[in-house]
Enzyme design. Structure first.
Site, PDB file in Angstrom:
ATOM      1  N   ASP A   1       0.806  -1.223   0.000  1.00 51.81           N
ATOM      2  CA  ASP A   1       0.000   0.000   0.000  1.00 51.81           C
ATOM      3  C   ASP A   1       0.840   1.273   0.000  1.00 51.81           C
ATOM      4  O   ASP A   1       2.064   1.227   0.180  1.00 51.81           O
ATOM      5  CB  ASP A   1      -0.966  -0.009   1.194  1.00 51.81           C
ATOM      6  CG  ASP A   1      -0.331  -0.544   2.482  1.00 51.81           C
ATOM      7  OD1 ASP A   1       0.909  -0.561   2.585  1.00 51.81           O
ATOM      8  OD2 ASP A   1      -1.073  -0.944   3.381  1.00 51.81           O
TER       9      ASP A   1
ATOM     10  N   ASN B   1      -7.559  -3.267  14.577  1.00 50.43           N
ATOM     11  CA  ASN B   1      -8.944  -3.572  14.203  1.00 50.43           C
ATOM     12  C   ASN B   1      -9.033  -4.759  13.236  1.00 50.43           C
ATOM     13  O   ASN B   1     -10.076  -5.015  12.657  1.00 50.43           O
ATOM     14  CB  ASN B   1      -9.614  -2.338  13.596  1.00 50.43           C
ATOM     15  CG  ASN B   1      -8.934  -1.878  12.306  1.00 50.43           C
ATOM     16  OD1 ASN B   1      -7.982  -2.513  11.837  1.00 50.43           O
ATOM     17  ND2 ASN B   1      -9.399  -0.786  11.741  1.00 50.43           N
TER      18      ASN B   1
ATOM     19  N   HIS C   1      -7.344  -5.070  10.368  1.00 48.04           N
ATOM     20  CA  HIS C   1      -7.129  -4.792   8.938  1.00 48.04           C
ATOM     21  C   HIS C   1      -5.843  -5.455   8.448  1.00 48.04           C
ATOM     22  O   HIS C   1      -4.917  -5.695   9.221  1.00 48.04           O
ATOM     23  CB  HIS C   1      -7.156  -3.279   8.636  1.00 48.04           C
ATOM     24  CG  HIS C   1      -5.974  -2.503   9.098  1.00 48.04           C
ATOM     25  ND1 HIS C   1      -6.080  -1.233   9.632  1.00 48.04           N
ATOM     26  CD2 HIS C   1      -4.642  -2.770   9.091  1.00 48.04           C
ATOM     27  CE1 HIS C   1      -4.876  -0.786   9.917  1.00 48.04           C
ATOM     28  NE2 HIS C   1      -3.979  -1.690   9.605  1.00 48.04           N
TER      29      HIS C   1
ATOM     30  N   GLU D   1      -9.756  -2.114   5.461  1.00 45.04           N
ATOM     31  CA  GLU D   1     -10.352  -1.864   6.769  1.00 45.04           C
ATOM     32  C   GLU D   1     -11.576  -2.768   6.961  1.00 45.04           C
ATOM     33  O   GLU D   1     -12.062  -3.361   5.986  1.00 45.04           O
ATOM     34  CB  GLU D   1     -10.772  -0.390   6.847  1.00 45.04           C
ATOM     35  CG  GLU D   1      -9.618   0.595   6.703  1.00 45.04           C
ATOM     36  CD  GLU D   1      -8.721   0.662   7.947  1.00 45.04           C
ATOM     37  OE1 GLU D   1      -8.855  -0.200   8.849  1.00 45.04           O
ATOM     38  OE2 GLU D   1      -7.889   1.581   8.007  1.00 45.04           O
TER      39      GLU D   1
HETATM   40  C1  F6R Z   1       1.413  -1.580   6.140  1.00 47.29           C
HETATM   41  C2  F6R Z   1       0.104  -2.196   6.286  1.00 47.29           C
HETATM   42  C3  F6R Z   1      -0.678  -2.158   7.553  1.00 47.29           C
HETATM   43  C4  F6R Z   1       0.136  -2.544   8.784  1.00 47.29           C
HETATM   44  C5  F6R Z   1      -0.727  -2.521  10.035  1.00 47.29           C
HETATM   45  C6  F6R Z   1       0.103  -2.762  11.279  1.00 47.29           C
HETATM   46  O1  F6R Z   1       1.915  -1.750   4.832  1.00 47.29           O
HETATM   47  O2  F6R Z   1      -0.353  -2.719   5.333  1.00 47.29           O
HETATM   48  O3  F6R Z   1      -1.778  -3.024   7.446  1.00 47.29           O
HETATM   49  O4  F6R Z   1       0.677  -3.816   8.584  1.00 47.29           O
HETATM   50  O5  F6R Z   1      -1.358  -1.284  10.141  1.00 47.29           O
HETATM   51  O6  F6R Z   1       0.979  -1.704  11.460  1.00 47.29           O
HETATM   52  P1  F6R Z   1       2.152  -1.752  12.548  1.00 47.29           P
HETATM   53  O7  F6R Z   1       3.073  -2.828  12.099  1.00 47.29           O
HETATM   54  O8  F6R Z   1       2.807  -0.397  12.485  1.00 47.29           O
HETATM   55  O9  F6R Z   1       1.497  -2.061  13.841  1.00 47.29           O
END
Ligand code: F6R
Length: 247
Positions: free
Chosen positions: A67, A136, A138, A143
């Site tokens: 992303d 959450n 995701h 989401e």
């Molecule tokens: C990042 C991504 C997000 C993260 C998720 C966890 O490329 O796709 O889904 O993997 O938000 O983020 P952290 O690792 O910072 O807790």
């Protein structure tokens, strides 16, 4: 689905790096799906070490990131382009031409998303997709409520995710409202999935992902349907699991 519980973040990162390195050694021109965020940083550090100390060769590896924020140019310090180059790519011998990250400044985002999917297909599909998980549930920026069959597209970030990421931007107002993200269908097409989770804040999301019913309201639960999915969670992230899992 295989669940591996590790003592701590360090061990989670090392176990993950071992898996990635084994794939690169077996298939030097493999295609990796990569994530940003705090979770994979230890994995990237360990892969850099393996490159520097053991000659792990990335020259034929292709990568696709999950992303990117819409509206941030690649040189913006909070863009995922910047993150990947600073924390990983500039320290290894990856070929720039084989690095793919969605472009947050694309003029025609829909067309760009189609192009991104095409590039994944042209590369022969993703061999191993690294995932983090949001509090959450995701995955990437899919989401709660995202279609389980979705492809790469633009998504609105939830208030929760913008809050979670505000720490990188200084304030929530500076966090972009939209992102381009691989879809859940895109992620599920990978031949293998490796989902990493560390810390108490992820404990509930991991419990539902491993033991809950599959639901679009917790996108990570779809990983239960993948034929080759591994979750590596440290003890804190695994602390709400009720089953017995591999240590
Ligand atoms: C990042 C991504 C997000 C993260 C998720 C966890 O490329 O796709 O889904 O993997 O938000 O983020 P952290 O690792 O910072 O807790």
């Amino acid at each position: 689905m295989l669940v591996i519980v590790t003592k701590d973040y360090e061990e989670m990162s090392k176990v993950a790096a071992k898996k990635v390195a084994a794939l690169i050694r077996k298939k030097p021109n493999c295609v990796l799906g990569l994530a940003t965020g705090s979770t994979p940083l230890g994995l990237y550090r360990e892969l850099i070490r393996l490159h520097k100390e053991e000659g792990l060769d990335f020259s034929k590896v292709t990568t696709f990131n999950l992303d990117e924020y819409v509206g941030l140019p690649p040189e913006h310090p909070q863009s995922y382009h910047y993150f990947m180059w600073e924390n990983f790519f500039k320290h290894i011998n990856i070929d720039r031409r084989f690095v793919f990250i969605p472009h947050g400044m694309a003029d025609d985002i829909e067309e760009h998303c189609r192009w991104y999917e095409e590039q994944i297909a042209k590369a022969g599909g993703i061999d191993l997709q690294i995932l983090g998980i949001g509090a959450n549930g995701h995955i990437a920026f899919n989401e709660p409520g995202s279609s389980l069959g979705s492809r790469t597209r633009i998504k609105t970030l939830t208030e929760q995710t913008r809050k979670d990421n505000a720490r990188f931007f200084g304030s929530i107002d500076q966090v972009p409202k939209y992102a381009i993200t691989m879809g859940i269908g895109t992620i599920m097409d990978a031949r293998e999935i490796l989902l990493l989770a560390s810390g108490k804040a992820k404990a509930h999301a991991i419990k539902i992902t491993v033991e809950g019913p599959i639901t679009a309201m917790v996108p990570a639960t779809i990983v239960q349907m993948h034929p080759r999915a591994t979750i590596i969670a440290d003890e804190e992230a695994a602390s709400e699991l009720s089953g017995k899992y591999e240590g």
